[in-house]
Design a protein around this motif. Structure first.
Motif, PDB file in Angstrom:
ATOM      1  N   LYS A  73       6.486  -5.730  -7.055  1.00 62.71           N
ATOM      2  CA  LYS A  73       5.672  -6.787  -6.448  1.00 62.71           C
ATOM      3  C   LYS A  73       6.586  -7.650  -5.577  1.00 62.71           C
ATOM      4  O   LYS A  73       7.780  -7.792  -5.866  1.00 62.71           O
ATOM      5  CB  LYS A  73       5.068  -7.638  -7.551  1.00 62.71           C
ATOM      6  CG  LYS A  73       4.002  -6.896  -8.301  1.00 62.71           C
ATOM      7  CD  LYS A  73       2.875  -7.813  -8.611  1.00 62.71           C
ATOM      8  CE  LYS A  73       1.667  -7.004  -8.971  1.00 62.71           C
ATOM      9  NZ  LYS A  73       0.608  -7.851  -9.526  1.00 62.71           N
ATOM     10  N   TRP A  97       8.306  -5.967 -17.170  1.00 64.67           N
ATOM     11  CA  TRP A  97       6.863  -5.786 -16.985  1.00 64.67           C
ATOM     12  C   TRP A  97       6.344  -4.639 -17.871  1.00 64.67           C
ATOM     13  O   TRP A  97       5.338  -4.783 -18.568  1.00 64.67           O
ATOM     14  CB  TRP A  97       6.530  -5.481 -15.509  1.00 64.67           C
ATOM     15  CG  TRP A  97       5.150  -4.937 -15.407  1.00 64.67           C
ATOM     16  CD1 TRP A  97       3.991  -5.647 -15.465  1.00 64.67           C
ATOM     17  CD2 TRP A  97       4.774  -3.561 -15.354  1.00 64.67           C
ATOM     18  NE1 TRP A  97       2.910  -4.804 -15.441  1.00 64.67           N
ATOM     19  CE2 TRP A  97       3.366  -3.515 -15.374  1.00 64.67           C
ATOM     20  CE3 TRP A  97       5.490  -2.348 -15.292  1.00 64.67           C
ATOM     21  CZ2 TRP A  97       2.655  -2.322 -15.335  1.00 64.67           C
ATOM     22  CZ3 TRP A  97       4.784  -1.161 -15.242  1.00 64.67           C
ATOM     23  CH2 TRP A  97       3.382  -1.162 -15.259  1.00 64.67           C
ATOM     24  N   ARG A 101       3.479  -4.775 -20.617  1.00 64.77           N
ATOM     25  CA  ARG A 101       2.236  -4.025 -20.394  1.00 64.77           C
ATOM     26  C   ARG A 101       1.930  -3.159 -21.627  1.00 64.77           C
ATOM     27  O   ARG A 101       0.802  -3.102 -22.096  1.00 64.77           O
ATOM     28  CB  ARG A 101       2.401  -3.168 -19.134  1.00 64.77           C
ATOM     29  CG  ARG A 101       1.191  -2.330 -18.777  1.00 64.77           C
ATOM     30  CD  ARG A 101       0.165  -3.112 -17.980  1.00 64.77           C
ATOM     31  NE  ARG A 101      -1.084  -2.392 -17.845  1.00 64.77           N
ATOM     32  CZ  ARG A 101      -1.995  -2.597 -16.906  1.00 64.77           C
ATOM     33  NH1 ARG A 101      -1.833  -3.529 -16.005  1.00 64.77           N
ATOM     34  NH2 ARG A 101      -3.096  -1.894 -16.860  1.00 64.77           N
ATOM     35  N   GLY A 261      -7.771 -14.008 -14.503  1.00 69.81           N
ATOM     36  CA  GLY A 261      -9.047 -13.605 -15.067  1.00 69.81           C
ATOM     37  C   GLY A 261     -10.254 -14.411 -14.646  1.00 69.81           C
ATOM     38  O   GLY A 261     -11.366 -14.005 -14.944  1.00 69.81           O
ATOM     39  N   SER A 321      -3.123  -6.687  -1.297  1.00 64.70           N
ATOM     40  CA  SER A 321      -2.092  -6.811  -2.327  1.00 64.70           C
ATOM     41  C   SER A 321      -0.808  -6.308  -1.688  1.00 64.70           C
ATOM     42  O   SER A 321      -0.869  -5.667  -0.631  1.00 64.70           O
ATOM     43  CB  SER A 321      -2.573  -5.950  -3.494  1.00 64.70           C
ATOM     44  OG  SER A 321      -1.563  -5.647  -4.357  1.00 64.70           O
ATOM     45  N   ARG A 323       3.465  -4.781  -1.987  1.00 65.72           N
ATOM     46  CA  ARG A 323       4.585  -4.213  -2.726  1.00 65.72           C
ATOM     47  C   ARG A 323       5.809  -4.220  -1.805  1.00 65.72           C
ATOM     48  O   ARG A 323       5.661  -4.265  -0.576  1.00 65.72           O
ATOM     49  CB  ARG A 323       4.294  -2.761  -3.120  1.00 65.72           C
ATOM     50  CG  ARG A 323       3.172  -2.579  -4.129  1.00 65.72           C
ATOM     51  CD  ARG A 323       3.563  -3.118  -5.510  1.00 65.72           C
ATOM     52  NE  ARG A 323       2.591  -2.748  -6.515  1.00 65.72           N
ATOM     53  CZ  ARG A 323       1.527  -3.475  -6.839  1.00 65.72           C
ATOM     54  NH1 ARG A 323       1.279  -4.602  -6.219  1.00 65.72           N
ATOM     55  NH2 ARG A 323       0.708  -3.070  -7.784  1.00 65.72           N
ATOM     56  N   GLY A 381      -7.107  -2.495  -7.982  1.00 64.83           N
ATOM     57  CA  GLY A 381      -5.800  -1.932  -7.692  1.00 64.83           C
ATOM     58  C   GLY A 381      -5.749  -0.495  -8.196  1.00 64.83           C
ATOM     59  O   GLY A 381      -6.778   0.197  -8.237  1.00 64.83           O
ATOM     60  N   ARG A 385      -0.150  -0.407 -12.575  1.00 59.94           N
ATOM     61  CA  ARG A 385      -0.425  -1.850 -12.551  1.00 59.94           C
ATOM     62  C   ARG A 385      -1.893  -2.153 -12.266  1.00 59.94           C
ATOM     63  O   ARG A 385      -2.244  -3.256 -11.838  1.00 59.94           O
ATOM     64  CB  ARG A 385       0.487  -2.553 -11.533  1.00 59.94           C
ATOM     65  CG  ARG A 385       1.935  -2.477 -11.940  1.00 59.94           C
ATOM     66  CD  ARG A 385       2.765  -3.539 -11.294  1.00 59.94           C
ATOM     67  NE  ARG A 385       2.616  -4.831 -11.902  1.00 59.94           N
ATOM     68  CZ  ARG A 385       3.593  -5.737 -12.004  1.00 59.94           C
ATOM     69  NH1 ARG A 385       4.785  -5.460 -11.546  1.00 59.94           N
ATOM     70  NH2 ARG A 385       3.381  -6.913 -12.558  1.00 59.94           N
ATOM     71  N   CYS A 387      -5.488  -3.412 -12.767  1.00 60.61           N
ATOM     72  CA  CYS A 387      -5.890  -4.635 -13.480  1.00 60.61           C
ATOM     73  C   CYS A 387      -6.106  -4.350 -14.965  1.00 60.61           C
ATOM     74  O   CYS A 387      -6.902  -3.477 -15.321  1.00 60.61           O
ATOM     75  CB  CYS A 387      -7.184  -5.166 -12.866  1.00 60.61           C
ATOM     76  SG  CYS A 387      -7.884  -6.538 -13.782  1.00 60.61           S
TER      77      CYS A 387
END
Ligand code: HEM
Length: 442
Positions: A73, A97, A101, A261, A321, A323, A381, A385, A387
């Motif tokens: 990101k 991450w 996750r 959210g 979005s 990257r 997405g 990654r 959502c």
């Protein structure tokens, strides 16, 4: 000359001439650029680098999924947002991450989300009881409020004092507003630092954490179980150590669930009500089909899902979005160095005539007829990654829409809403007539 073969695009000066237009109307400017250069194009980024923008679904899939290990990101999320909301799922990269996750993913399994339906429905019912019906209802703030309440209640299945909730809501909005300003005015970043604005927002973020810290400590001390998302975060154990998260990590993740959210879901619900109000045949069919459904049938109802998907196709809450490449990479003849930002323009793809018949029409049945849209449809997405809250959001939206149209009739007004492409695609000025519906006055 660059040794890389970027997609075609704007020269250094062209980029800066275009910059003002992008700030003013990013969607139109990006779509014009696609018409001019093709699905992938590039703009200058600083003096020597270039940034790539794409709405090519294959390129998007390559970055998000097929070669995801080569992408992080960007600083915009990890630093500009992260400095206020902490280092959690949404804002971290790499090994940290992945560990988070793996830890949190089981808590968002569809079966676990089912346990939250009761809380979601109770929140929706309470909200609808107090809904300010009328001829000219400003829908977006209400949907934002509902989505906020659903996140608060599913995180903490207890009654928090109203002033605490109001404070949380206000500070979270203020943090978001500032991050948007900061991202849109990069030339003022230094001023935001020296004038003390950053510090002031940081104090608000710390106040949010203080409130949440109090809730977490009370929960731990109570020894009671609530089966809400906070219990899930407290129970989660890392595979390797068998330990749980520290209090600070839990706070990071809670703040992130709040931020990720609620605005997205609020936007999507507001656009969906607008689309239903302006497509009465769709509204009537949906109402007929969903009138007597049970909760779990509602969540799985194909037409409800199709309506929500079609709304997110036209108005994807996450409209873009980005990257950054970790090492040099290439795709389809283009080559680019490490550190290249790639913006994934979902809004453009979702409205592209190359992939969608009559792309600007609201036609939910396209999602009923053709289920295989996944390669050209990215509302949540994609790749690892994706959502984490996608099932949560779909359930919440389905439950809300079923209850809402059962209770209320919707009419359009003579106002046309505006699209505000901020971090999310926010609607402005969705005014609808909302009146009790004959059959649903239970
Ligand atoms: C309509 C509603 C929603 C939409 C359209 C949406 C969209 C997205 C998208 C596109 C991403 C990926 C961003 C990227 O790849 O850069 C994302 C990530 C995320 N979303 Fe959602 N979201 C929604 C609702 C929710 C809800 C309800 C929650 C939690 C309760 C949530 C929590 C998250 C989190 C934690 C991430 C980061 C995941 C990770 O990077 O591992 N979202 N969302």
């Amino acid at each position: 000359m660059s040794r890389y073969h970027y997609p075609p695009g704007y020269s250094f000066f062209g980029t800066y001439q275009r910059a003002l237009k992008v700030v003013k109307s990013p969607l139109e400017t990006m779509m014009e650029s696609v018409d001019r250069f093709g699905e992938s194009y590039s703009v200058a980024d600083g003096f020597s680098g270039r940034m790539i923008l794409t709405q090519d679904p294959e390129f998007i899939d390559y970055v998000l999924r097929r070669n995801h290990r080569n992408y992080n990101k960007s600083r915009m999320v990890t630093q500009k947002l992260g400095r206020f909301i902490g280092n959690g799922l949404l804002t971290s990269n790499g090994a940290y991450w992945l560990r988070q996750r793996r830890l949190i993913q089981p808590g968002f399994h569809p079966q676990k989300i089912k346990d939250l339906y009761v809380i979601m429905q109770a929140t929706i019912d309470r909200f609808l009881e107090q809904f300010p019906a009328g001829d000219h209802v400003d829908i977006y703030p209400l949907m934002n409020r509902l989505a906020f309440d659903v996140v608060v209640n599913t995180l903490f299945d207890i009654d928090l004092p109203a002033d605490t909730i109001a404070e949380l809501s206000r500070f979270i909005s203020e943090i978001q507003e500032f991050v948007i300003t900061d991202i849109r005015q990069p030339y003022n970043s230094w001023w935001f630092e020296v004038s003390g604005r950053v510090a002031a927002v940081q104090r608000k973020a710390e106040r949010v954490r203080e409130i949440l810290r109090g809730v977490v400590r009370e929960r731990k001390a109570s020894g009671r179980r609530y089966n809400d998302l906070l219990d899930m975060l407290l129970d989660a154990r890392y595979e390797d150590t068998g330990e749980g998260m520290t209090e600070e990590q839990i706070l990071d993740e809670i703040v992130i669930l709040f931020i990720a959210g609620h605005e997205t879901t609020g936007n999507s619900l507001a656009w969906t009500l607008y689309l239903l109000a302006t497509h009465r045949d769709e509204l009537e069919t949906l109402r007929e089909e969903t009138l007597d459904l049970s909760t779990s049938d509602t969540v799985a109802h194909p037409r409800l899902q199709a309506v929500i998907n079609e709304s997110m196709r036209l108005y994807p809450p996450a409209w873009v979005s980005d990257r950054v490449s970790i090492e040099d990479d290439s795709f389809n003849g283009f080559t680019y160095p490490a550190g290249t930002i790639i913006a994934l323009f979902y809004y453009g793809l979702h409205r592209s005539a190359k992939y969608w018949e009559e792309p600007l029409s609201f036609r939910p049945e396209r999602f009923l007829r053709q289920k295989e849209n996944t390669r050209i449809f990215f509302p949540f997405g994609g790749g690892p990654r994706l959502c984490i809250g996608n099932n949560f959001a779909m359930a919440e939206m389905a439950l809300f829409l079923r209850s809402f149209i059962r209770k209320f009739e919707l009419q359009p007004t003579d106002t046309t809403p505006r699209i505000r492409p901020l971090v999310t695609l926010r609607p402005e000025g969705i005014y609808l007539g909302v009146h009790p519906h004959g059959r649903g006055k239970s």
